[in-house]
Design a protein around this motif. Structure first.
Motif, short mmCIF file in Angstrom:
data_model
loop_
_atom_site.label_atom_id
_atom_site.label_comp_id
_atom_site.label_asym_id
_atom_site.label_seq_id
_atom_site.Cartn_x
_atom_site.Cartn_y
_atom_site.Cartn_z
N GLY A 145 0.83 -1.19 0.00
CA GLY A 145 0.00 0.00 0.00
C GLY A 145 0.87 1.25 0.00
N VAL A 146 0.26 2.37 -0.39
CA VAL A 146 0.98 3.64 -0.46
C VAL A 146 0.40 4.60 0.57
N ARG A 147 1.22 5.02 1.52
CA ARG A 147 0.77 5.94 2.56
C ARG A 147 0.90 7.38 2.08
N PRO A 148 -0.12 8.21 2.30
CA PRO A 148 -0.04 9.62 1.89
C PRO A 148 0.55 10.48 3.01
N VAL A 149 1.85 10.52 3.11
CA VAL A 149 2.50 11.29 4.17
C VAL A 149 2.69 12.73 3.69
N VAL A 150 2.27 13.67 4.52
CA VAL A 150 2.38 15.09 4.18
C VAL A 150 3.77 15.57 4.56
N SER A 151 4.49 16.10 3.57
CA SER A 151 5.86 16.57 3.78
C SER A 151 5.93 18.05 3.44
N ASN A 152 6.55 18.85 4.29
CA ASN A 152 6.71 20.27 4.00
C ASN A 152 7.61 20.45 2.79
N SER A 153 7.19 21.31 1.88
CA SER A 153 7.96 21.54 0.66
C SER A 153 9.39 21.97 1.01
N GLY A 154 10.36 21.29 0.40
CA GLY A 154 11.75 21.64 0.63
C GLY A 154 12.32 21.12 1.92
N GLU A 155 11.49 20.43 2.73
CA GLU A 155 11.97 19.94 4.02
C GLU A 155 11.80 18.43 4.15
N ARG A 156 11.80 17.73 3.03
CA ARG A 156 11.64 16.28 3.06
C ARG A 156 12.79 15.65 3.83
N LYS A 157 12.43 14.80 4.77
CA LYS A 157 13.44 14.13 5.58
C LYS A 157 14.05 12.99 4.77
N THR A 158 15.32 12.73 5.02
CA THR A 158 16.01 11.70 4.26
C THR A 158 15.40 10.33 4.49
N ASP A 159 15.16 9.97 5.74
CA ASP A 159 14.59 8.68 6.09
C ASP A 159 13.07 8.77 6.08
N PRO A 160 12.39 8.00 5.23
CA PRO A 160 10.92 8.08 5.20
C PRO A 160 10.29 7.82 6.55
N SER A 161 10.89 6.97 7.38
CA SER A 161 10.30 6.64 8.67
C SER A 161 10.34 7.81 9.65
N ASP A 162 11.13 8.85 9.33
CA ASP A 162 11.19 10.02 10.20
C ASP A 162 10.08 11.02 9.91
N GLU A 163 9.34 10.83 8.82
CA GLU A 163 8.26 11.75 8.48
C GLU A 163 7.11 11.60 9.48
N LYS A 164 6.51 12.73 9.86
CA LYS A 164 5.36 12.70 10.75
C LYS A 164 4.14 12.19 9.99
N ARG A 165 3.20 11.59 10.72
CA ARG A 165 2.00 11.00 10.11
C ARG A 165 0.74 11.81 10.39
N GLU A 166 0.86 13.01 10.92
CA GLU A 166 -0.33 13.81 11.22
C GLU A 166 -1.05 14.23 9.93
N HIS A 167 -2.34 14.44 10.05
CA HIS A 167 -3.11 14.90 8.91
C HIS A 167 -3.03 16.42 8.80
N VAL A 168 -3.29 16.92 7.60
CA VAL A 168 -3.31 18.36 7.32
C VAL A 168 -4.57 18.67 6.51
N ILE A 169 -5.19 19.80 6.81
CA ILE A 169 -6.38 20.25 6.07
C ILE A 169 -6.06 21.57 5.40
N TRP A 170 -6.39 21.69 4.11
CA TRP A 170 -6.17 22.91 3.34
C TRP A 170 -7.50 23.44 2.81
N ASN A 171 -7.57 24.75 2.65
CA ASN A 171 -8.70 25.38 1.96
C ASN A 171 -8.13 26.04 0.71
N ASP A 172 -8.37 25.42 -0.45
CA ASP A 172 -7.86 25.92 -1.72
C ASP A 172 -9.00 26.55 -2.49
N GLN A 173 -9.16 27.86 -2.36
CA GLN A 173 -10.19 28.60 -3.08
C GLN A 173 -11.59 28.07 -2.78
#
Length: 532
Positions: A340-368
């Motif tokens: 399966g493919v996990r949708p991990v939210v990564s800050n642009s330009g701040e991708r961590k080298t080790d995928p396991s170090d990425e946080k798993r919290e959700h993010v909500i955006w309002n795009d227009q």
């Protein structure tokens, strides 16, 4: 009648639903656990709401997770008390409301010399974990006494093991149960309906979603006052149409499935991989033993099935050989695999080298005016849904005071004599208020060594938008993961009961069997041999 004509006629009612003149209060794009949770809460609050899913319900991440409903010890260890508290409380809520679908599972963390964490530190962490759940399950077993829980575990360097508790589920059936609850409350859902583009709603205008019916090959312009976008790993595609940047880092997690008799475990064994110190699990699920998971960047086409690589298989087998040196397991012992493919939210330009170090919290955006959500845990889908609706309600005002149950209770009735107590508990958990219909749909006979009854397949064929055979064998049930050769030897029996319920002629059935077998062989079995 040709298959293409039959498919088009099959979708007439859905087409009329989607393309009606009256605008929807809300259209939800994405039929995984997050979208299903939003549909459920929106329908209960009185919205006229439609969900569309580009493939089958739970086709993406939500049928290919590690099946664990857990509070997240890793988050507690990193100091995220709030996320852990919420997840533990939701875990307890689901176990209490849907036994048989979400069930307690004991875990054992073995402690070896010179391995972190030791039993003292781990016990302190579990003390807080148990406090959040308001029940104590932790216990330390010194030395080889832990082998009573995990026979065959490596003895060299073993200091003991700590027991604690989380939960396990059938993730695809969890999504389907939530959709069932949603539709009972007035929501509507349609699979194989891809949202190709969105036009955001404005102050005085409705939004539009251009929906492509993948089966009937038709397009519909769907009007909605609110548009919610919950497509997980696919989030960047539609958000990109609205000018948003890339935020999703797709990470692949792969799993191996062994016959239980080859690797008998009654608890989930928490392991530290000897190569890179990543946490892993070996656990019982639906009568088999599962080993997982990996955590790698997934750079393949998201429209194709995620597939276990040979390197991943070798990596997982290495951990099993280290933990169970006398089991002598090989790839030839596998029943199936899944990725399966996990949708991990990564800050642009701040991708961590080790995928396991990425946080798993959700993010909500309002795009227009289009509300998008990605990330998060399966366990907290209800809380994510409520937060999404809080964003929608800022200019709507629809709100009803509701109880905070996740599931409606199953009806009280006596257990049929043909079923064991476990089979009855499982059926009630999987089908809730509709369990009586399942009992009457077909024979109460298990398929192979599994707990899945023929009656379940017949009921699903009639009631759960089964469009392809893989919908039935990989998501409505999990027979494709649990039976040898994907259940090939059971197809003749299934044909007798399922073909009439589906309304397929002999030609269509054979086409679906060929499609399913090719899919299973390419995506749910062994990875291809390396090219010489």
């Amino acid at each position: 009648m040709t298959d293409s004509v039959a498919i088009r006629e099959e979708r007439v009612d859905e087409a009329a639903l989607v393309a009606g003149d009256d605008p929807w209060d809300m259209v939800i794009i994405g039929g995984g656990i997050t979208g299903a949770g939003i549909l459920r809460e929106a329908a209960r609050e009185g919205y006229r709401v439609l969900l569309v899913e580009q493939r089958d319900f739970a086709w993406g991440t939500s049928s290919r997770s590690s099946k664990m409903v857990h509070g997240g010890l890793r988050y507690l260890a990193s100091g995220d008390y709030r996320l852990t508290r919420d997840a533990v409380q939701e875990r307890e809520r689901m176990m209490n409301e849907a036994p048989g679908l979400v069930d307690n599972l004991y875990y054992i963390m073995p402690h070896f010399r010179r391995q972190f964490p030791g039993p003292g530190l781990f016990g302190m962490l579990l003390r807080l974990y148990d406090f959040l759940a308001q029940r104590r399950t932790r216990r330390f077993y010194p030395g080889e006494s832990v082998l009573r829980w995990v026979p065959g575990l490596r003895r060299k360097g073993l200091r003991g093991g700590t027991r604690f508790s989380d939960a396990v589920t059938d993730d695809a059936r969890l999504v389907l149960r939530i959709l069932q609850e949603s539709m009972a409350a007035g929501g509507r859902a349609l699979n194989y309906a891809r949202a190709e583009s969105v036009t955001p709603p404005g102050d005085s205008r409705e939004g539009h979603v251009m929906v492509h019916d993948e089966l009937a090959n038709r397009r519909y312009d769907v009007h909605a006052r609110h548009i919610v976008h919950a497509t997980g790993a696919w989030t960047d595609r539609l958000r990109g149409q609205l000018g948003a940047g890339q935020r999703i880092r797709p990470l692949r997690g792969s799993h191996l499935v062994f016959p239980f008799w080859k690797l008998p475990v009654s608890v989930s064994l928490s392991l530290i991989h000897p190569r890179d110190q990543r946490p892993m699990f070996v656990y019982p699920w639906e009568g088999v033993t599962v080993v997982g998971t990996t955590d790698l960047d997934h750079d393949e086409d998201l429209q194709k099935e995620a597939v276990l690589s040979r390197d991943e298989m070798d990596y997982l087998l290495e951990a099993v050989h280290d933990a169970f040196p006398d089991a002598h397991l090989a790839s030839s012992d596998l029943i199936s695999t899944w990725s399966g493919v996990r949708p991990v939210v990564s800050n642009s330009g701040e991708r961590k080298t080790d995928p396991s170090d990425e946080k798993r919290e959700h993010v909500i955006w309002n795009d227009q005016g289009v509300i998008s959500v990605a990330g998060g845990k399966l366990t907290t889908f209800r809380l994510i849904a409520l937060q999404v609706l809080d964003h929608v309600r800022t200019d709507n005002g629809i709100r009803r005071e509701l109880d905070d149950r996740v599931f409606s209770p199953a009806p009280m009735r006596a257990r049929p004599n043909a079923l064991t107590a476990w089979q009855w508990r499982r059926l009630c958990g999987h089908y809730g208020s509709r369990v009586a219909e399942v009992l009457e749909a077909g024979p109460l006979i298990p398929v192979g060594h599994t707990d899945t009854l023929l009656a379940e397949l017949v009921w699903s064929c009639r009631n759960e938008q089964v469009r392809h055979l893989d919908d039935l064998l990989l998501r409505r049930t999990r027979l494709g993961l649990l039976l040898p050769e994907g259940g090939e030897h059971w197809l003749a029996t299934l044909r007798e009961y399922c073909q009439p319920a589906l309304g397929w002629d002999d030609n269509r059935w054979q086409q679906e069997c060929t499609r399913y077998w090719n899919l299973w062989r390419d995506s749910y079995h062994l990875p291809p041999e390396p090219v010489a």
